[in-house]
Design a protein around this motif. Structure first.
Motif, PDB file in Angstrom:
ATOM      1  N   TYR A 298     -12.278   3.057   4.323  1.00 30.19           N
ATOM      2  CA  TYR A 298     -12.735   4.435   4.053  1.00 30.19           C
ATOM      3  C   TYR A 298     -12.011   5.362   5.010  1.00 30.19           C
ATOM      4  CZ  TYR A 298     -16.436   7.786   2.522  1.00 30.19           C
ATOM      5  OH  TYR A 298     -17.137   8.816   1.955  1.00 30.19           O
ATOM      6  N   SER A 299     -11.200   6.267   4.474  1.00 29.55           N
ATOM      7  CA  SER A 299     -10.456   7.161   5.353  1.00 29.55           C
ATOM      8  C   SER A 299     -10.385   8.554   4.731  1.00 29.55           C
ATOM      9  CB  SER A 299      -9.077   6.573   5.643  1.00 29.55           C
ATOM     10  OG  SER A 299      -8.501   7.240   6.732  1.00 29.55           O
ATOM     11  N   ALA A 300      -9.374   9.322   5.097  1.00 31.59           N
ATOM     12  CA  ALA A 300      -9.322  10.725   4.669  1.00 31.59           C
ATOM     13  C   ALA A 300      -7.930  11.086   4.169  1.00 31.59           C
ATOM     14  CB  ALA A 300      -9.708  11.618   5.837  1.00 31.59           C
ATOM     15  N   PRO A 301      -7.848  12.090   3.300  1.00 31.76           N
ATOM     16  CA  PRO A 301      -6.566  12.463   2.719  1.00 31.76           C
ATOM     17  C   PRO A 301      -5.450  12.716   3.738  1.00 31.76           C
ATOM     18  CG  PRO A 301      -8.310  13.528   1.505  1.00 31.76           C
ATOM     19  CD  PRO A 301      -8.964  12.842   2.681  1.00 31.76           C
ATOM     20  N   THR A 302      -5.758  13.416   4.843  1.00 30.78           N
ATOM     21  CA  THR A 302      -4.678  13.690   5.801  1.00 30.78           C
ATOM     22  C   THR A 302      -4.090  12.391   6.332  1.00 30.78           C
ATOM     23  OG1 THR A 302      -5.512  15.855   6.430  1.00 30.78           O
ATOM     24  CG2 THR A 302      -4.132  14.743   8.044  1.00 30.78           C
ATOM     25  N   ALA A 303      -4.951  11.422   6.612  1.00 23.76           N
ATOM     26  CA  ALA A 303      -4.461  10.133   7.116  1.00 23.76           C
ATOM     27  C   ALA A 303      -3.599   9.449   6.052  1.00 23.76           C
ATOM     28  CB  ALA A 303      -5.637   9.247   7.508  1.00 23.76           C
ATOM     29  N   PHE A 304      -4.061   9.467   4.806  1.00 15.56           N
ATOM     30  CA  PHE A 304      -3.257   8.853   3.743  1.00 15.56           C
ATOM     31  C   PHE A 304      -1.906   9.570   3.609  1.00 15.56           C
ATOM     32  CE2 PHE A 304      -7.603   7.714   1.919  1.00 15.56           C
ATOM     33  CZ  PHE A 304      -7.531   6.383   2.301  1.00 15.56           C
ATOM     34  N   ARG A 305      -1.948  10.913   3.715  1.00 15.14           N
ATOM     35  CA  ARG A 305      -0.685  11.653   3.592  1.00 15.14           C
ATOM     36  C   ARG A 305       0.267  11.324   4.741  1.00 15.14           C
ATOM     37  NH1 ARG A 305      -4.159  15.903   1.228  1.00 15.14           N
ATOM     38  NH2 ARG A 305      -4.637  16.641   3.312  1.00 15.14           N
ATOM     39  N   MET A 306      -0.310  11.113   5.932  1.00 14.50           N
ATOM     40  CA  MET A 306       0.541  10.756   7.072  1.00 14.50           C
ATOM     41  C   MET A 306       1.140   9.356   6.880  1.00 14.50           C
ATOM     42  SD  MET A 306      -1.764  12.691   9.910  1.00 14.50           S
ATOM     43  CE  MET A 306      -1.094  12.230  11.436  1.00 14.50           C
ATOM     44  N   LEU A 307       0.356   8.456   6.300  1.00 17.00           N
ATOM     45  CA  LEU A 307       0.887   7.115   6.018  1.00 17.00           C
ATOM     46  C   LEU A 307       1.979   7.197   4.964  1.00 17.00           C
ATOM     47  CD1 LEU A 307      -2.448   5.072   5.947  1.00 17.00           C
ATOM     48  CD2 LEU A 307      -0.696   5.015   7.726  1.00 17.00           C
ATOM     49  N   GLN A 308       1.729   8.039   3.977  1.00 15.67           N
ATOM     50  CA  GLN A 308       2.728   8.213   2.920  1.00 15.67           C
ATOM     51  C   GLN A 308       4.025   8.774   3.512  1.00 15.67           C
ATOM     52  OE1 GLN A 308       1.515  10.927  -0.197  1.00 15.67           O
ATOM     53  NE2 GLN A 308       3.251  10.399  -1.487  1.00 15.67           N
ATOM     54  N   ALA A 309       3.872   9.762   4.416  1.00 13.45           N
ATOM     55  CA  ALA A 309       5.051  10.385   5.018  1.00 13.45           C
ATOM     56  C   ALA A 309       5.818   9.398   5.899  1.00 13.45           C
ATOM     57  CB  ALA A 309       4.629  11.611   5.836  1.00 13.45           C
ATOM     58  N   ALA A 310       5.107   8.433   6.473  1.00 12.39           N
ATOM     59  CA  ALA A 310       5.787   7.448   7.329  1.00 12.39           C
ATOM     60  C   ALA A 310       6.743   6.593   6.501  1.00 12.39           C
ATOM     61  CB  ALA A 310       4.759   6.568   8.037  1.00 12.39           C
ATOM     62  N   GLY A 311       6.474   6.475   5.217  1.00 11.34           N
ATOM     63  CA  GLY A 311       7.418   5.810   4.333  1.00 11.34           C
ATOM     64  C   GLY A 311       7.096   4.354   4.056  1.00 11.34           C
ATOM     65  N   GLU A 312       7.677   3.887   2.974  1.00 11.37           N
ATOM     66  CA  GLU A 312       7.378   2.516   2.555  1.00 11.37           C
ATOM     67  C   GLU A 312       8.068   1.486   3.434  1.00 11.37           C
ATOM     68  OE1 GLU A 312       7.633   2.246  -1.802  1.00 11.37           O
ATOM     69  OE2 GLU A 312       6.732   4.254  -1.822  1.00 11.37           O
ATOM     70  N   SER A 313       9.134   1.882   4.136  1.00 13.12           N
ATOM     71  CA  SER A 313       9.796   0.902   5.012  1.00 13.12           C
ATOM     72  C   SER A 313       8.897   0.578   6.212  1.00 13.12           C
ATOM     73  CB  SER A 313      11.136   1.439   5.494  1.00 13.12           C
ATOM     74  OG  SER A 313      10.918   2.621   6.220  1.00 13.12           O
ATOM     75  N   VAL A 314       8.052   1.521   6.596  1.00 17.71           N
ATOM     76  CA  VAL A 314       7.102   1.245   7.689  1.00 17.71           C
ATOM     77  C   VAL A 314       5.971   0.351   7.167  1.00 17.71           C
ATOM     78  CG1 VAL A 314       5.389   2.298   9.248  1.00 17.71           C
ATOM     79  CG2 VAL A 314       7.614   3.376   8.917  1.00 17.71           C
ATOM     80  N   GLN A 315       5.603   0.577   5.909  1.00 14.69           N
ATOM     81  CA  GLN A 315       4.466  -0.171   5.360  1.00 14.69           C
ATOM     82  C   GLN A 315       4.830  -1.616   4.971  1.00 14.69           C
ATOM     83  OE1 GLN A 315       3.007   0.157   1.219  1.00 14.69           O
ATOM     84  NE2 GLN A 315       1.425   1.462   2.078  1.00 14.69           N
ATOM     85  N   SER A 316       6.029  -1.773   4.424  1.00 12.48           N
ATOM     86  CA  SER A 316       6.330  -3.058   3.762  1.00 12.48           C
ATOM     87  C   SER A 316       6.270  -4.305   4.660  1.00 12.48           C
ATOM     88  CB  SER A 316       7.649  -2.979   3.002  1.00 12.48           C
ATOM     89  OG  SER A 316       8.668  -2.620   3.884  1.00 12.48           O
ATOM     90  N   PRO A 317       6.559  -4.231   5.965  1.00 12.59           N
ATOM     91  CA  PRO A 317       6.448  -5.465   6.754  1.00 12.59           C
ATOM     92  C   PRO A 317       5.014  -5.993   6.890  1.00 12.59           C
ATOM     93  CG  PRO A 317       7.693  -3.785   7.959  1.00 12.59           C
ATOM     94  CD  PRO A 317       7.100  -3.116   6.765  1.00 12.59           C
ATOM     95  N   TYR A 318       4.017  -5.174   6.572  1.00  8.08           N
ATOM     96  CA  TYR A 318       2.627  -5.590   6.811  1.00  8.08           C
ATOM     97  C   TYR A 318       2.001  -6.201   5.564  1.00  8.08           C
ATOM     98  CZ  TYR A 318       3.231  -2.914  11.034  1.00  8.08           C
ATOM     99  OH  TYR A 318       3.704  -2.458  12.237  1.00  8.08           O
ATOM    100  N   ASP A 319       1.147  -7.171   5.823  1.00 15.77           N
ATOM    101  CA  ASP A 319       0.429  -7.821   4.722  1.00 15.77           C
ATOM    102  C   ASP A 319      -0.901  -7.087   4.524  1.00 15.77           C
ATOM    103  OD1 ASP A 319      -0.890  -9.390   2.947  1.00 15.77           O
ATOM    104  OD2 ASP A 319      -0.943 -11.195   4.209  1.00 15.77           O
ATOM    105  N   LEU A 320      -0.980  -6.315   3.459  1.00  9.33           N
ATOM    106  CA  LEU A 320      -2.198  -5.527   3.202  1.00  9.33           C
ATOM    107  C   LEU A 320      -2.999  -6.145   2.054  1.00  9.33           C
ATOM    108  CD1 LEU A 320      -0.599  -1.942   3.388  1.00  9.33           C
ATOM    109  CD2 LEU A 320      -1.469  -3.331   5.268  1.00  9.33           C
ATOM    110  N   SER A 321      -2.708  -7.396   1.752  1.00 15.87           N
ATOM    111  CA  SER A 321      -3.284  -7.989   0.535  1.00 15.87           C
ATOM    112  C   SER A 321      -4.785  -8.263   0.650  1.00 15.87           C
ATOM    113  CB  SER A 321      -2.546  -9.278   0.175  1.00 15.87           C
ATOM    114  OG  SER A 321      -2.696 -10.201   1.239  1.00 15.87           O
ATOM    115  N   SER A 322      -5.342  -8.162   1.874  1.00 15.16           N
ATOM    116  CA  SER A 322      -6.796  -8.354   2.007  1.00 15.16           C
ATOM    117  C   SER A 322      -7.572  -7.198   1.373  1.00 15.16           C
ATOM    118  CB  SER A 322      -7.178  -8.462   3.488  1.00 15.16           C
ATOM    119  OG  SER A 322      -6.724  -7.307   4.179  1.00 15.16           O
ATOM    120  N   LEU A 323      -6.942  -6.012   1.278  1.00 14.75           N
ATOM    121  CA  LEU A 323      -7.655  -4.821   0.780  1.00 14.75           C
ATOM    122  C   LEU A 323      -8.060  -5.002  -0.680  1.00 14.75           C
ATOM    123  CD1 LEU A 323      -5.391  -1.985   2.211  1.00 14.75           C
ATOM    124  CD2 LEU A 323      -7.777  -2.420   2.846  1.00 14.75           C
ATOM    125  N   ARG A 324      -9.303  -4.591  -1.005  1.00 15.21           N
ATOM    126  CA  ARG A 324      -9.697  -4.613  -2.412  1.00 15.21           C
ATOM    127  C   ARG A 324     -10.328  -3.314  -2.878  1.00 15.21           C
ATOM    128  NH1 ARG A 324     -15.014  -4.799  -3.392  1.00 15.21           N
ATOM    129  NH2 ARG A 324     -16.356  -5.484  -1.685  1.00 15.21           N
TER     130      ARG A 324
END
Ligand code: PRX
Length: 558
Positions: A298-324
Motif C-alpha cells: 500500500y503506497s501513494a502515487p508520488t512514490a509510484f511516480r518516483m519509481l517509474q521515473a527511476a526506470g525499468e533498468s533500476v527495477q529489473s534486477p529485483y525479484d518482485l514476484s512475491s507481490l500479488r
C-alpha cells in the motif's frame, strides 16, 4: 493492454468469497470477529495483538523491520510481551485512561510498541510525523495539552519543552539517558510482560491526528475504538489480507494511513507487517520487497511516480514476484501509473479514497471489479456516496459537485478536539451527509472520479498542507510583508507548495534571501510544508472588504 488492466482479478480474494455484488451489508455482522462481541470488554490493542496470541498464533511473525540496524523481527507473542512491559512502565509513571500520549519516533518497531502500549492502557495516542520540526510538534501537543511524550534523544532537538507547559513526562527510547531522564527501554527490561488491559467503551478516544484544512492551524481529529470494525473489514476486503500475507504500508504512522493501514488494519487481520526504516530510494524499496517477500503493498502515487521515473533498468534486477496486490491512496492516481504498474510488475494498482476524518477507506477499487483508470473506484459495501450541488441536492451521474457520504459508518471521527464548530462544518446539509471537501463526479456504473478540492487545501505527495499555516510562518520572516500560498500542479508530486510574497522595504529580492525564507519555513514546520517555489510580487490580490489574500487569483495567475 488497457483491456487487460480493466479486467477484474477476483481470483481467491476475500471479497469474492464473502460478498456478492448487490447483497445488503450491515457493519454489525463484522462485530462477531472481536472478543468484545462476547465479553463487552473493548480495547483496540487487545484485538490487534492479544487476541491472536490467545488463539494460538503467538509464534506468527508480527513485525519485520528493515533499516539501518539491520533486520528486527517480533512474533505476536514477543509483541504482546513488549507491549505489556511498556504499558507497565507507562502506568508506573502515571499514565492513565484518557490521557494523551504523543509518540514522536522514526519508522521503527519501537514506535509500534509505544503506540500499542499507550492504547492498551486506555490512553489516546498522538503519533507525530518523524520530519516535523519544532513548531509543528509544539503546536500539536499544546493544542490538546498533552502530558506524555515518547521520543528519543536525537528527536529531542525538535521538542521545545520550555514552551509546552502541559508536558509532564518524556520517555526516551535510548538505553543511556542522563540522570532525571526516563529510559523507557531500560525500565521495560525490568518490568513484567504481564499487564492488565484497560477496558474502554467503543466510543472512547483511541488516537488523535492533526490535519490541515484551508484555514487556521491543524485540527485534532479524534477517533474511537469502534473504528476497528471498519479498519478490520477494509483490511480484509480492500487490502485482501490473509493470515500468511507479508504486508507493507509505506506511510509513517504520523499520517493517518500509517496508523490505520500501517498498524491497526494489518494487526487486526493477524498478518506480518514490514517496516522500512530508511529514506526513499527506488533501489532500497525494491530491495525491501525482494528481501521480505512483500505480498500486499500500500503506497501513494508520488512514490509510484518516483519509481517509474527511476526506470525499468533500476527495477529489473529485483525479484518482485512475491507481490500479488497493490494499492494506492492520498492523491490522484493518474492512469499512466496504473499502466506502468501493470507493464512492469504485472499487477493492477488499486486506488482507494478516504480521509483522516473518515478513519478508514470508503471508496476503493477492489479485486473483484473492473478498474477504470482515472477513477478511485466505488463505495465499498456498507457505504453510500453521492455528489451534491451547492444546495445539497443530489446531482445525476457525470455531473461534478461535492463528494458526500451518507452518515454514519463505524470509523467516522468522534470529534475535532475542542472545536465543535469545525466538526459541524463537515455536515453543512444536516446530519444525513458528510461533506469531504473534495469535488468529484460519479459515472453510470457508480465509479467515483476525483476532480479536485473545493477549498484551498494543498496536497503535495499525498500530504495535506494548510496554506494558512505556511503563510503565517512566511510572514514571521523579517523580510516578508505579506504572503499567499497555493498548490501548483506538478508532474511527480501532484502539487507543490508555491508561495507568492511581497517584501518589506529594504529587502531587495535575491536568490539568497528567497532560499533563506524557504529554509525558515522548513526549519520551523517540516520539509513538506516549505515552499518549493517562491515568487516575489509587489502586492498580493486581496478582498476589498476584509483584506484577505485571494488565493484563487494567485491560482489563476499561476
Ligand atoms: O483530497 C482528498 C485526498 O486527500 C484528502 C485527505 O487527506 P488526508 O486526510 O491527509 O488523508 C489521506 C489518506 C487517507 C482527501 O480529501 N485524497 C485521498 N485519497 C485520494 C485523494 N485524492 C485523490 N485520489 C485519492 N485516492
Amino acid at each position: 493492454m488497457t483491456e487487460t488492466i480493466l479486467q477484474a482479478h477476483p481470483s481467491a480474494s476475500n471479497l469474492a468469497k464473502e460478498y456478492t455484488e448487490g447483497q445488503s451489508f450491515d457493519w454489525k455482522s463484522v462485530e462477531q470477529v472481536f472478543t468484545w462481541s462476547e465479553t463487552s470488554r473493548v480495547n483496540m490493542a487487545y484485538e490487534c495483538v492479544d487476541r491472536h496470541v490467545e488463539a494460538g498464533k503467538g509464534s506468527h511473525q508480527a513485525l519485520h523491520y528493515i533499516g539501518d540496524e539491520g533486520a528486527i523481527t517480533y512474533t505476536y507473542q514477543e509483541l504482546q510481551d513488549e507491549i505489556g512491559r511498556w504499558s507497565n512502565v507507562l502506568r508506573q509513571h502515571g499514565v492513565k485512561k484518557g490521557d494523551f500520549v504523543f509518540v514522536f519516533l522514526p519508522k521503527h518497531p519501537l514506535g509500534y510498541v509505544a503506540m500499542l502500549a499507550a492504547i492498551r492502557m486506555g490512553a489516546v495516542v498522538g503519533p507525530l510525523f518523524e520530519a516535523f520540526m519544532e513548531e509543528a510538534v509544539r503546536d500539536r501537543i499544546n493544542d490538546c495539552e498533552g502530558e506524555f511524550l515518547i521520543t528519543n534523544q536525537s528527536f529531542m532537538d525538535r521538542v521545545d519543552t520550555a514552551h509546552i507547559p502541559s508536558l509532564r513526562k518524556i520517555f526516551l527510547t535510548d538505553e543511556k539517558v542522563e540522570s532525571g531522564e526516563i529510559s523507557i527501554v531500560s525500565e521495560a527490561q525490568e518490568a513484567s510482560p504481564e499487564a492488565d488491559v484497560t477496558w474502554v467503551e467503543l466510543d472512547d478516544g483511541l488516537n488523535i491526528h492533526y490535519t490541515s484544512g484551508s484555514t487556521g492551524k491543524p485540527k485534532g481529529v479524534i477517533h474511537a475504538h469502534r473504528a476497528m470494525i471498519q479498519q478490520y473489514q477494509t483490511g480484509r476486503w480492500v487490502l485482501d489480507l490473509k493470515e500468511d500475507d507479508v504486508y507493507w504500508c509505506t506511510a509513517h504512522p504520523g499520517w493517518v494511513t500509517g496508523t490505520v493501514y500501517g498498524v491497526f488494519a494489518p494487526l487486526l487481520n493477524g498478518v506480518t507487517i514490514v517496516i522500512h526504516g530508511g529514506r526513499f530510494s527506488a533501489e532500497a524499496w525494491y530491495e525491501v520487497i525482494e528481501q521480505t517477500k512483500v505480498t500486499v503493498w500500500y503506497s501513494a502515487p508520488t512514490a509510484f511516480r518516483m519509481l517509474q521515473a527511476a526506470g525499468e533498468s533500476v527495477q529489473s534486477p529485483y525479484d518482485l514476484s512475491s507481490l500479488r496486490h497493490i494499492l494506492s491512496v492520498g492523491e490522484p492516481l493518474n492512469p499512466e501509473v496504473i499502466h506502468w504498474g501493470y507493464r512492469t510488475i504485472g499487477l493492477r494498482i488499486h486506488d482507494t479514497w478516504w480521509m483522516t476524518e473518515t478513519g478508514a477507506q470508503l471508496i476503493a477499487n477492489v479485486p473483484t471489479r473492473v478498474v477504470k483508470p482515472g477513477s478511485m473506484g466505488r463505495p465499498i459495501p456498507g457505504i453510500q456516496a453521492a455528489v451534491l450541488d451547492d444546495e445539497g441536492s443530489e446531482l445525476p451521474p457525470g455531473e461534478t459537485g461535492h463528494l458526500a457520504i451518507r452518515t454514519s459508518w463505524p470509523s467516522i471521527m468522534k470529534e475535532i478536539w475542542k472545536n465543535e464548530e469545525k466538526y459541524l462544518s463537515y455536515f453543512p446539509y444536516g446530519d444525513g451527509w458528510y461533506i469531504a471537501g473534495d469535488l468529484a463526479y460519479i459515472d453510470e456504473d457508480g465509479y467515483v472520479f476525483f476532480q479536485g478540492r473545493s477549498d484551498d487545501m494543498i496536497n503535495s505527495s499525498g500530504e495535506r498542507i494548510g496554506p494558512f499555516e505556511v503563510e503565517s510562518k512566511l510572514i514571521e520572516h523579517e523580510a516578508v510583508k505579506e504572503a499567499g500560498v497555493i498548490g501548483k500542479p506538478d508532474a511527480v508530486r501532484g502539487e507543490i507548495v508555491k508561495a507568492f510574497i511581497a517584501l518589506n522595504d529594504g529587502y531587495p529580492e535575491t536568490p539568497e534571501l528567497l532560499e533563506d525564507i524557504r529554509l525558515f519555513v522548513r526549519g520551523k514546520l517540516a520539509a513538506h510544508a516549505a515552499p518549493r517555489e517562491i515568487e516575489v510580487i509587489d502586492e498580493l490580490p486581496k478582498t476589498q472588504i476584509s483584506g484577505k489574500v485571494l488565493r484563487r487569483e494567485l491560482k489563476k495567475r499561476e
